[in-house]
Every structure is written in structure tokens, then in C-alpha cells.
Scaffold this active site. Sequence first.
Site, mmCIF file in Angstrom:
data_model
loop_
_atom_site.group_PDB
_atom_site.id
_atom_site.type_symbol
_atom_site.label_atom_id
_atom_site.label_comp_id
_atom_site.label_asym_id
_atom_site.label_seq_id
_atom_site.Cartn_x
_atom_site.Cartn_y
_atom_site.Cartn_z
ATOM 1 N N ASP A 370 -2.501 38.279 -39.715
ATOM 2 C CA ASP A 370 -1.436 38.650 -38.777
ATOM 3 C C ASP A 370 -2.039 39.604 -37.749
ATOM 4 O O ASP A 370 -2.446 40.720 -38.092
ATOM 5 C CB ASP A 370 -0.302 39.329 -39.554
ATOM 6 N N HIS A 371 -2.073 39.170 -36.476
ATOM 7 C CA HIS A 371 -2.735 39.974 -35.454
ATOM 8 C C HIS A 371 -1.998 41.276 -35.146
ATOM 9 O O HIS A 371 -2.547 42.173 -34.502
ATOM 10 C CB HIS A 371 -2.888 39.155 -34.160
ATOM 11 N N ARG A 372 -0.761 41.414 -35.616
ATOM 12 C CA ARG A 372 -0.049 42.670 -35.437
ATOM 13 C C ARG A 372 -0.576 43.749 -36.375
ATOM 14 O O ARG A 372 -0.398 44.948 -36.124
ATOM 15 C CB ARG A 372 1.454 42.470 -35.682
#
Length: 398
Positions: A370-372
Site C-alpha cells: 500500500d503506497h500510503r
Amino acid sequence: MAISVVMPALEMAQETGKLLAWRKKEGERVTKGEPLLEIETDKAVVEVEAPGDGILAGMTADVGAVVPVGQTIAWLVGPGEKPPAKSAAAAPGARASSSPERTAAGVAPIATQRDGAAPQISPKARRLAKERGVDIAQIRGTGPDGTITSEDVQRTADSKGASVAVAPAPAGVQALSQVARLMAERTARSWTSVPHFFLVREVDCSELVAAQKKWSVEAEKSQSVAPTITDLLIGILARVLTKHPRMNASWTGEGIRSNAEINISVAIAVKDGVVGAVIQRANVLRIGEISAQRRELTERARAGRLRPPDITGGTFTLSNLGMYKVDAFTAIITPPQAAVLAVGSISDRVIAVDGKPGVQPMMTMTLSSDHRVVDGARAAEFLSDLANAIREPERWLE
């Protein structure tokens, strides 16, 4: 003393649970630990055990009812004992039902909201409304005091989609089972709302295969459960995660939450779908303990007898399709987790060994992140450390 039976919470974001079945009838005697009811959340279908001994009484929820987490739905009482009066949290004289109570006008009653006041909405419902593009001002909440729940948002989103005329399903279309429907909903929601990115790495598994064979022989001598490649990967993965806490973190909607425990969720194939059974605190378990737990969870999952603790608290997922001779694949993240590791089969491949062609047992790992929560560099460092650990399994699993 009477013991309350409540709708359990299987995850932090869970607001309600759907009652699928009572395993006992009112007035029957119940023993602590035996199956009492079956519920469905947006995560899985699970069996809930009786919290104590007693006679089932004061049931307030019918099959099909959607019940708020923590609400009492029955009591376990002693002989001649009556269940306590209903709590103030429940509407006087009300019984949770599969369909909302209707007024004479045929509309479900909704708590009145003060004029000009912003609508009350749960954090999960707010996130879902944003993801589905639903205007919360157009939603009438059915929760306590008119609070908008995730079910209200989903219902509104579905009605928006249903406003377009839809043709009847063609003949031969198969209805989804509960497990298949939950899997379809969760994967679709994750794929459309979580910014996935993927890293791929091949690793030499010569030492991993040798360690698995060695410990299998030892397990046979001691008449214990022989470890599988999946078991070894669980142990190694959990230990490497101790060096990379961000990979073990969760996205809350407002920010990143660090998780104190490392709980590995293992994807298990069941009829009509996949469930994630959790090995709690896998980083401190010996390989024999991991093997025994994973085997027990697999048996319960395939028998449809998973319990709430079995699917609760996962912080990182491992999905292994190697036993199906799959070379490589990408997996979808299970929110609020930050990543999932997909591993394929171990097969002999020609690679460079000391500058010359050689045949080694190789495995392809695909990390979905998850790039967040993590960026490419963090994920790459984690995957590199994991590959190195797989090359030295005995050092990491001692």
C-alpha cells in the site's frame, strides 16, 4: 450469575455483524466453548463459541438480523434464573430483525436530526462514502441517534447503481455463497481503493528445501506435525518483519498505525473462496508451533468452523500457490494491512552459480504494498532482507 452473549468485534473497523444461525434453541443448556451461533462480518463467516455454561435465554436477535458490535443478543442463565432486563442501549420491546421495522407509511423509522446539524457518521462509513462517491447529506442514518453507518452508505451506493434499469440475470447464473460474496466484495473494495504497487524477486531455496526435509524427519521421529514450506516461510517472514515495522503497519484512513504484534494471516483455500487465518505473534513461535497452528486452522477453515480469534488481528498476509504449480502471481492487499506476499512454486531453474550455468531450486516472490504506508525503497529493502533470510533459514528459525 447471568452471562451476556454479545455481537463480537472481529476487527477495529467493524460496526455490525449479521446473525446467520443459532446453534442452540432458547431454553437449551449450553456448555462453555461449544458452538453457539454463526455470524457474518465484512471479513468472514465465523462460528462463535458460548462464553460460559448455562441455559440460553432472552434471545433478542433473529436469524438474518444485522446487530451492532457489543450489543447483547442473548443470555446464559442458571436453572430458574431469568435473564436481566434489556439494556438501555436496546430499544424497549425491540428485537433485532432481518428487516427493519416499518411505520404505517412503509418507511423505516429514523432518529430525528437537529436542524442545521451536520449528520453523525462513523469513520468507516465516512471512508466508504468517499470511496463510493456518495454524498452523506443525502443519506438518512439508521444507527443510534441517526448515525450513518457503513451499511447506510452501501445501501445508498447500491440504490444509485440500481436506478439504471438492470436486466434480470440470465439463466444459468450461479448465486454466490456467503464466503464467495464476501471475498468478491472485499477484493473489489481493496483493489479500487488501495494504491497497490508491486515488487518481484527470485530467491534460491536450496537451504529452505534442505531445512524443511531435515525438520520433517525430526517431526516424524517425534510423531509431531511435519513443517511445510509455508510454515517455514511464515516463521522467516515474521522474524524479518521485526526489522521492518512499517511493513507490519496498518492504514487507518487518517494515518499510519504501528502494530505491536506480528500476526501473519495465511490465505487458505476453502470451498468457493479464500479465508485468511491468523498465526498470532508468529515471530516468537518455534517452527513446530507454527506447523501445528497452521494445520489446525486449515482444518477448521475447510470445515467451516473458524472462530473469531482465528481471523482477527492479522498484520501481514502470506499467500502461497506453489502447491498448485503456479510460477508467480500478484495478490490483493487485505485492508487495513499494508502488504501481502505472494509466493509461487519452487522449481529447478538455470541460473549463474559462481559465474557458470547451474541448476538451483528457485522461487518467485511478489510483494504487493500500500503506497500510503510504504514507499518503493522501504519495500525493496524488506524484500531483499527476506530473500537473504530464506537463504539461511536455520539461522533465522533457531
